[in-house]
Design a protein around this motif. Structure first.
Motif, PDB file in Angstrom:
ATOM      1  N   ARG A 116       0.535  91.214  21.167  1.00 43.05           N
ATOM      2  CA  ARG A 116       1.696  92.010  20.756  1.00 43.05           C
ATOM      3  C   ARG A 116       2.438  92.477  22.003  1.00 43.05           C
ATOM      4  NH1 ARG A 116       1.570  97.665  20.075  1.00 43.05           N
ATOM      5  NH2 ARG A 116       3.480  98.478  19.085  1.00 43.05           N
ATOM      6  N   LEU A 117       3.743  92.284  22.019  1.00 40.92           N
ATOM      7  CA  LEU A 117       4.550  92.694  23.157  1.00 40.92           C
ATOM      8  C   LEU A 117       4.880  94.184  23.062  1.00 40.92           C
ATOM      9  CD1 LEU A 117       7.074  89.713  23.397  1.00 40.92           C
ATOM     10  CD2 LEU A 117       4.875  89.979  24.544  1.00 40.92           C
ATOM     11  N   VAL A 132      13.724  94.191  27.299  1.00 42.37           N
ATOM     12  CA  VAL A 132      14.136  93.423  28.485  1.00 42.37           C
ATOM     13  C   VAL A 132      14.458  91.983  28.102  1.00 42.37           C
ATOM     14  CG1 VAL A 132      13.337  92.476  30.686  1.00 42.37           C
ATOM     15  CG2 VAL A 132      12.911  94.877  30.140  1.00 42.37           C
ATOM     16  N   LEU A 133      13.592  91.361  27.315  1.00 38.13           N
ATOM     17  CA  LEU A 133      13.814  89.972  26.915  1.00 38.13           C
ATOM     18  C   LEU A 133      15.089  89.828  26.087  1.00 38.13           C
ATOM     19  CD1 LEU A 133      10.188  88.865  25.964  1.00 38.13           C
ATOM     20  CD2 LEU A 133      11.528  88.064  27.908  1.00 38.13           C
ATOM     21  N   LEU A 134      15.285  90.731  25.126  1.00 34.91           N
ATOM     22  CA  LEU A 134      16.483  90.663  24.296  1.00 34.91           C
ATOM     23  C   LEU A 134      17.739  90.933  25.110  1.00 34.91           C
ATOM     24  CD1 LEU A 134      15.369  92.401  20.974  1.00 34.91           C
ATOM     25  CD2 LEU A 134      15.755  89.975  21.377  1.00 34.91           C
ATOM     26  N   GLY A 135      17.653  91.886  26.042  1.00 32.40           N
ATOM     27  CA  GLY A 135      18.801  92.187  26.889  1.00 32.40           C
ATOM     28  C   GLY A 135      19.205  90.999  27.745  1.00 32.40           C
ATOM     29  N   LEU A 190      13.331  83.619  24.781  1.00 37.76           N
ATOM     30  CA  LEU A 190      12.872  83.843  23.406  1.00 37.76           C
ATOM     31  C   LEU A 190      11.434  83.380  23.171  1.00 37.76           C
ATOM     32  CD1 LEU A 190      15.950  82.908  21.178  1.00 37.76           C
ATOM     33  CD2 LEU A 190      15.140  85.179  21.844  1.00 37.76           C
ATOM     34  N   MET A 191      10.908  82.531  24.064  1.00 31.54           N
ATOM     35  CA  MET A 191       9.588  81.953  23.845  1.00 31.54           C
ATOM     36  C   MET A 191       8.484  83.010  23.730  1.00 31.54           C
ATOM     37  SD  MET A 191       8.117  79.141  23.132  1.00 31.54           S
ATOM     38  CE  MET A 191       9.527  78.066  23.499  1.00 31.54           C
ATOM     39  N   PRO A 192       8.420  84.046  24.616  1.00 28.72           N
ATOM     40  CA  PRO A 192       7.379  85.076  24.426  1.00 28.72           C
ATOM     41  C   PRO A 192       7.471  85.771  23.075  1.00 28.72           C
ATOM     42  CG  PRO A 192       8.327  85.244  26.621  1.00 28.72           C
ATOM     43  CD  PRO A 192       9.177  84.280  25.857  1.00 28.72           C
ATOM     44  N   LEU A 193       8.693  86.009  22.602  1.00 27.74           N
ATOM     45  CA  LEU A 193       8.863  86.647  21.297  1.00 27.74           C
ATOM     46  C   LEU A 193       8.429  85.717  20.176  1.00 27.74           C
ATOM     47  CD1 LEU A 193      12.345  88.273  21.968  1.00 27.74           C
ATOM     48  CD2 LEU A 193      10.197  89.502  21.633  1.00 27.74           C
ATOM     49  N   LEU A 194       8.725  84.438  20.315  1.00 36.23           N
ATOM     50  CA  LEU A 194       8.312  83.479  19.297  1.00 36.23           C
ATOM     51  C   LEU A 194       6.794  83.380  19.215  1.00 36.23           C
ATOM     52  CD1 LEU A 194       9.004  81.300  17.228  1.00 36.23           C
ATOM     53  CD2 LEU A 194       9.160  79.652  19.108  1.00 36.23           C
ATOM     54  N   CYS A 230       9.921  91.380  17.270  1.00 33.11           N
ATOM     55  CA  CYS A 230      10.634  92.548  17.811  1.00 33.11           C
ATOM     56  C   CYS A 230      10.273  93.814  17.039  1.00 33.11           C
ATOM     57  CB  CYS A 230      12.138  92.312  17.761  1.00 33.11           C
ATOM     58  SG  CYS A 230      12.739  90.977  18.813  1.00 33.11           S
ATOM     59  N   LEU A 231      10.250  93.710  15.712  1.00 34.88           N
ATOM     60  CA  LEU A 231       9.896  94.865  14.883  1.00 34.88           C
ATOM     61  C   LEU A 231       8.437  95.257  15.088  1.00 34.88           C
ATOM     62  CD1 LEU A 231      11.720  93.894  11.557  1.00 34.88           C
ATOM     63  CD2 LEU A 231      12.439  95.592  13.255  1.00 34.88           C
ATOM     64  N   ASP A 232       7.575  94.262  15.256  1.00 34.89           N
ATOM     65  CA  ASP A 232       6.149  94.545  15.443  1.00 34.89           C
ATOM     66  C   ASP A 232       5.896  95.284  16.750  1.00 34.89           C
ATOM     67  OD1 ASP A 232       3.297  94.197  14.718  1.00 34.89           O
ATOM     68  OD2 ASP A 232       3.260  92.897  16.494  1.00 34.89           O
ATOM     69  N   SER A 233       6.695  95.014  17.767  1.00 37.19           N
ATOM     70  CA  SER A 233       6.518  95.719  19.037  1.00 37.19           C
ATOM     71  C   SER A 233       6.776  97.221  18.878  1.00 37.19           C
ATOM     72  CB  SER A 233       7.468  95.148  20.099  1.00 37.19           C
ATOM     73  OG  SER A 233       8.825  95.461  19.806  1.00 37.19           O
ATOM     74  N   LEU A 234       7.576  97.572  17.882  1.00 38.13           N
ATOM     75  CA  LEU A 234       7.869  98.983  17.617  1.00 38.13           C
ATOM     76  C   LEU A 234       6.961  99.580  16.553  1.00 38.13           C
ATOM     77  CD1 LEU A 234      11.777  98.760  17.504  1.00 38.13           C
ATOM     78  CD2 LEU A 234      10.401  99.695  19.361  1.00 38.13           C
TER      79      LEU A 234
END
Length: 287
Positions: A194-195, A202-205, A226-230, A270-274
């Motif tokens: 989990r990020l 940072v990745l999205l920015g 996007l690869m780390p998020l994927l 992204c939602l899971d990171s929060l």
């Protein structure tokens, strides 16, 4: 696969042979990178570097022939394997792909520029002034905009394949390592991947910044960002399935639809990171 992993770990010569032969075979560069990563993860960067250098020989030949995928995949996988070996953290390892991918983006645009130009010339000859017929009616794109979109799409796809191959190689190598020396260990750590919110922001920015440009360099870096998020999204699906006790059959439709719905997987990561969906589910199951 177990027999291949055992062969790689039998000794340096065997590992070098597997890495070199796999890299020399078309479209098998990810297997070569996995062999390099397995040696690095188990024996350290020094031993892994020796296998890596030998694997660079066929990769260099491929690059000289205009196909740099093997070279870039090896570099990206090596960077992630060294990070994972040192930190035992998947988020840190995946973030190591970003600077390596940045260097790749600087080079890949030059490597593929002639191929892109050749493909564009073929499209001009085939469609002439009717290039807009390739797109839905109402798109209202000029010929210049269409060519730019096709160019960036070509480079973005090539970058996605290379970055995905590097991650696949690392996952395969980690799975081999667990299979040989720590059964079940890879499943546990991957299900917990989990990020952090900061990494996600940072990745999205950086991705949004890259999206604001139409250059081939920024097109090449977008899939890397996007690869780390994927991967985190895929790990989320595996983790939730594991907590619910679902079998592997439940994940089959997920992978079948992954290419079409990967933006949804990225959004869930992204939602899971929060929100930490797995943590919430564990608390609910325990309570």
């Amino acid at each position: 696969m177990r027999a291949l992993a055992e062969l790689i770990m039998r000794g340096r010569a065997a590992a070098i042979a597997v890495a070199v032969i796999a890299c020399a075979v078309p479209m098998m560069f990810w297997m070569s990178a996995a062999a390099v990563a397995l040696v690095t993860l188990r024996r350290g960067w020094h031993d892994g570097l020796q296998v890596f250098i030998w694997a660079l020989l066929p990769a260099g030949v491929w690059a000289w022939m205009g196909q740099p995928s093997s070279l870039f995949c090896l570099v990206g996988t090596m960077a992630m394997a060294c990070s994972l070996r040192r930190t035992a953290s998947w988020p840190v390892a995946l973030m190591a792909l970003v600077p390596a991918g940045g260097l790749m983006a600087l080079v890949i645009s030059d490597y593929y520029a002639p191929q892109v130009a050749h493909a564009m010339e073929i499209l001009r000859q085939l469609y002439g002034p009717n290039l807009e017929t390739l797109f839905p009616e109402g798109a209202n794109l000029s010929q210049e905009q269409i060519l730019t979109l096709l160019e960036t799409s070509f480079v973005r796809t090539a970058s996605f394949i290379i970055a995905g191959g590097a991650v696949l190689a690392l996952i395969l190598a980690r799975g081999w390592q667990a299979m040989l020396y720590n059964p079940g260990g890879f499943r546990t750590e991957f299900h917990r991947l989990r990020l952090t919110p900061m990494v996600t922001v940072v990745l999205l920015g950086l991705w949004l910044l890259a999206m604001s440009s139409t250059s081939l360099v920024t097109a090449a870096i977008q899939p890397v960002l996007l690869m780390p998020l994927l991967v985190a999204g895929i790990a989320l699906m595996h983790g939730l399935a594991g907590l619910r006790g679902f079998g592997k059959a439940w994940l089959l439709p997920f992978y079948v639809l992954l290419l079409a719905f990967y933006p949804v997987v990225v959004l869930l990561a992204c939602l899971d990171s929060l929100l930490d969906f797995r943590g919430r589910l564990e608390n609910r199951m325990q309570g």
